[in-house]
Design a protein around this motif. Structure first.
Motif, short mmCIF file in Angstrom:
data_model
loop_
_atom_site.label_atom_id
_atom_site.label_comp_id
_atom_site.label_asym_id
_atom_site.label_seq_id
_atom_site.Cartn_x
_atom_site.Cartn_y
_atom_site.Cartn_z
N GLY A 189 63.99 51.20 32.12
CA GLY A 189 63.15 50.43 31.05
C GLY A 189 63.80 51.07 29.57
N ARG A 190 64.43 52.08 29.48
CA ARG A 190 65.13 52.50 28.39
C ARG A 190 65.86 51.48 27.81
NH1 ARG A 190 70.59 53.75 29.66
NH2 ARG A 190 70.73 54.49 31.93
N VAL A 191 66.71 50.61 28.56
CA VAL A 191 67.41 49.54 27.95
C VAL A 191 66.63 48.53 27.18
CG1 VAL A 191 69.07 50.08 30.08
CG2 VAL A 191 67.82 48.17 30.00
N VAL A 192 65.45 48.37 27.44
CA VAL A 192 64.82 47.21 26.53
C VAL A 192 64.19 47.96 25.34
CG1 VAL A 192 62.67 45.94 27.01
CG2 VAL A 192 64.16 46.54 28.98
N LYS A 193 64.52 47.31 24.41
CA LYS A 193 64.30 47.74 22.99
C LYS A 193 63.23 46.75 22.31
CE LYS A 193 67.33 51.04 23.50
NZ LYS A 193 66.81 52.54 23.96
N PHE A 194 61.88 47.07 22.30
CA PHE A 194 60.78 46.32 21.79
C PHE A 194 61.13 46.33 20.48
CE2 PHE A 194 58.95 47.10 26.21
CZ PHE A 194 59.21 45.68 26.58
N GLU A 195 61.35 47.41 19.87
CA GLU A 195 61.25 47.53 18.45
C GLU A 195 62.20 46.97 17.53
OE1 GLU A 195 64.01 50.61 19.78
OE2 GLU A 195 62.33 49.94 20.71
N LYS A 196 63.26 46.20 18.37
CA LYS A 196 64.36 45.53 17.47
C LYS A 196 63.51 44.30 16.86
CE LYS A 196 65.96 42.89 21.56
NZ LYS A 196 67.16 42.62 22.30
N GLU A 197 64.09 43.95 15.78
CA GLU A 197 63.71 42.64 14.96
C GLU A 197 63.71 41.37 15.77
OE1 GLU A 197 65.07 41.73 11.07
OE2 GLU A 197 65.24 43.92 10.77
N GLY A 198 62.72 40.65 15.64
CA GLY A 198 62.67 39.13 16.27
C GLY A 198 62.34 39.27 17.84
N ASP A 199 62.31 38.09 18.10
CA ASP A 199 61.83 37.53 19.63
C ASP A 199 63.01 37.86 20.62
OD1 ASP A 199 60.38 37.27 21.88
OD2 ASP A 199 60.40 35.08 21.41
N PHE A 200 62.95 38.15 21.85
CA PHE A 200 63.99 38.11 22.64
C PHE A 200 63.68 37.54 24.19
CE2 PHE A 200 62.44 42.37 22.97
CZ PHE A 200 62.35 42.77 24.35
N VAL A 201 64.43 37.11 24.88
CA VAL A 201 64.17 36.41 26.14
C VAL A 201 63.46 37.31 26.89
CG1 VAL A 201 65.11 35.15 28.10
CG2 VAL A 201 65.95 34.77 25.85
N GLY A 202 62.37 37.12 27.50
CA GLY A 202 61.79 37.98 28.41
C GLY A 202 60.69 39.14 27.77
N ARG A 203 60.70 39.03 26.64
CA ARG A 203 59.83 40.11 25.80
C ARG A 203 58.49 40.31 26.39
NH1 ARG A 203 58.84 43.01 20.84
NH2 ARG A 203 60.73 42.23 19.87
N GLU A 204 57.63 39.14 26.32
CA GLU A 204 56.17 39.33 26.99
C GLU A 204 56.15 40.01 28.44
OE1 GLU A 204 53.66 39.46 25.29
OE2 GLU A 204 55.15 39.06 23.49
N ALA A 205 57.03 39.22 29.23
CA ALA A 205 56.97 39.64 30.70
C ALA A 205 57.39 40.94 30.89
CB ALA A 205 58.03 38.79 31.61
N LEU A 206 58.42 41.44 29.95
CA LEU A 206 58.58 42.85 30.07
C LEU A 206 57.83 43.93 29.49
CD1 LEU A 206 62.59 42.43 29.15
CD2 LEU A 206 61.76 43.28 31.36
N ARG A 207 56.97 43.48 28.62
CA ARG A 207 55.83 44.28 27.81
C ARG A 207 54.83 44.66 28.95
NH1 ARG A 207 55.61 46.32 23.36
NH2 ARG A 207 56.42 45.39 21.64
#
Length: 373
Positions: free
Chosen positions: A261-279
């Motif tokens: 999970g450390r590779v997923v950076k929710f804090e970056k600017e803007g949307d990214f593919v999979g953001r909601e599912a990954l949250r």
């Protein structure tokens, strides 16, 4: 495979055959599996140095004013935050959070990146990046045929490479890359690898590959350098606890399921593919941990293979994802996803079902092997 269904060949194909390599089909490429003893090749990388042809890997170049913004949207990591000359391990996920591939992204310049995908997923990653680039001022280019990739890995690799280049290898950090010249050949010199050892990956034009391989071979003669096939690359990465796509990683798993999970950076600017599912996956992993990726070390001699059931108290509690004899530990090892209740190192009563026989295994923390710095 090429469009005609024939195996693809790297620029070093004739050289591998002249060295007596056993060749195998790997993701549509005809690749060296081993040259002699895979145990000797493995041990050479752990103690001296090994030379690998990795030209089957998939290089994709992303350029343009919005290259960083595109990659931040398309990938799970914070790619805009990577400084020129540095690299980042990251993943590309589907909208449902499933892992399409794990990648290394090199920032070559302010507006130029090289994405390196696994051979088996290169086309999938290329297609996904091209599709996700809509609306961005950036170009996605298939550069698989523009590069050969040669890796020199092991404790003797810095000395071997230093004898062939003026590049500042001492200043080259892990996960950094710089343009330079090796044995007169222009190369991107990266301090990356998939073995658990110090080492370098050299991206060069295919027409320079044979010349570079031969120069490295000659430079490594006194240091115990040997050519290495994909078989020992697998046991090296397994000992180092590094995941392999199709084994520890797949579209049915999110990075959180894989313990990455450390590779997923929710804090970056803007949307990214999979953001909601990954949250949701991140929250799920905290509330109710899924199966956990652990190490297993055999008490006996029988080797577990991918797909074998992990059992405890007569119940199936997990599944082996990778298994092999470990030359370094001298016994069979495996990575497996097991229920969280059985994931703690030293958990008693854990076994692997090897053709109907429940063979006892010790649960250990990953990695199995860590080099002395």
């Amino acid at each position: 495979m090429s469009s005609s269904g024939e195996l693809r060949h790297t620029a070093l194909d004739a050289l591998h055959r002249s060295l007596g390599a056993t060749m195998t089909d790997f993701a549509g490429w005809d690749m060296p599996l081993r040259y002699g003893s895979e145990r000797d090749e493995h041990n050479a990388v752990r103690t001296k140095a090994g030379l690998f042809d990795l030209s089957h890997m998939g290089e994709i170049t992303v350029t343009g004013p919005q290259a960083a913004a595109l990659l931040d949207y398309a990938l799970a990591g914070n790619i805009a935050g990577v400084k020129p000359g540095r690299a980042r391990y990251t993943m590309i996920c589907r909208a449902d959070g499933g892992i399409l591939d794990d990648l290394i992204v090199y920032r070559l310049a302010e507006t130029e990146y090289m994405v390196v995908a696994n051979a088996s997923n290169a086309q999938v990653v290329l297609d996904a990046l091209a599709e996700r680039s809509a609306g961005f001022d950036a170009e996605v280019r298939d550069d698989r045929d523009a590069y050969a990739l040669i890796a020199v890995q092991g404790p003797e690799s810095p000395g071997i490479l230093k004898s062939l280049t003026d590049a500042d290898l001492d200043g080259l950090k892990y996960y950094a890359g710089l343009p330079g010249t090796v044995a007169g050949v222009p190369a991107l010199i990266a301090r990356t690898g998939y073995t658990g050892e110090d080492g370098f990956e050299l991206f060069v034009k295919p027409e320079h590959a044979v010349e570079l391989w031969q120069a490295l071979t000659k430079a490594g003669e006194g240091a115990g350098l040997v050519p290495c096939g994909l078989s020992c690359r697998d046991t090296l990465r397994l000992e180092a606890g590094m995941p392999l796509y199709g084994h520890e990683l797949s579209t049915s798993l999110t990075p959180f399921d894989a313990g990455l999970g450390r590779v997923v950076k929710f804090e970056k600017e803007g949307d990214f593919v999979g953001r909601e599912a990954l949250r949701e996956a991140a929250a799920r992993a905290e509330r109710n941990p899924p199966r956990v990726l652990v190490g297993l070390v055999a008490e006996g001699r029988r080797v577990p293979r991918a797909g074998y059931a992990v059992v405890a108290g007569g119940e199936v509690i997990g599944e082996v994802t990778s298994g092999a004899p470990s030359p370094t530990l001298g016994k069979p090892i495996a990575m497996a996803y097991v229920d969280a209740a059985h994931a703690a190192p030293g958990t008693p009563g854990v076994a692997v079902d090897i053709r109907g026989s429940h063979e006892p295994y010790e649960v250990v923390a990953l990695p199995f092997y860590k080099r002395q710095k």
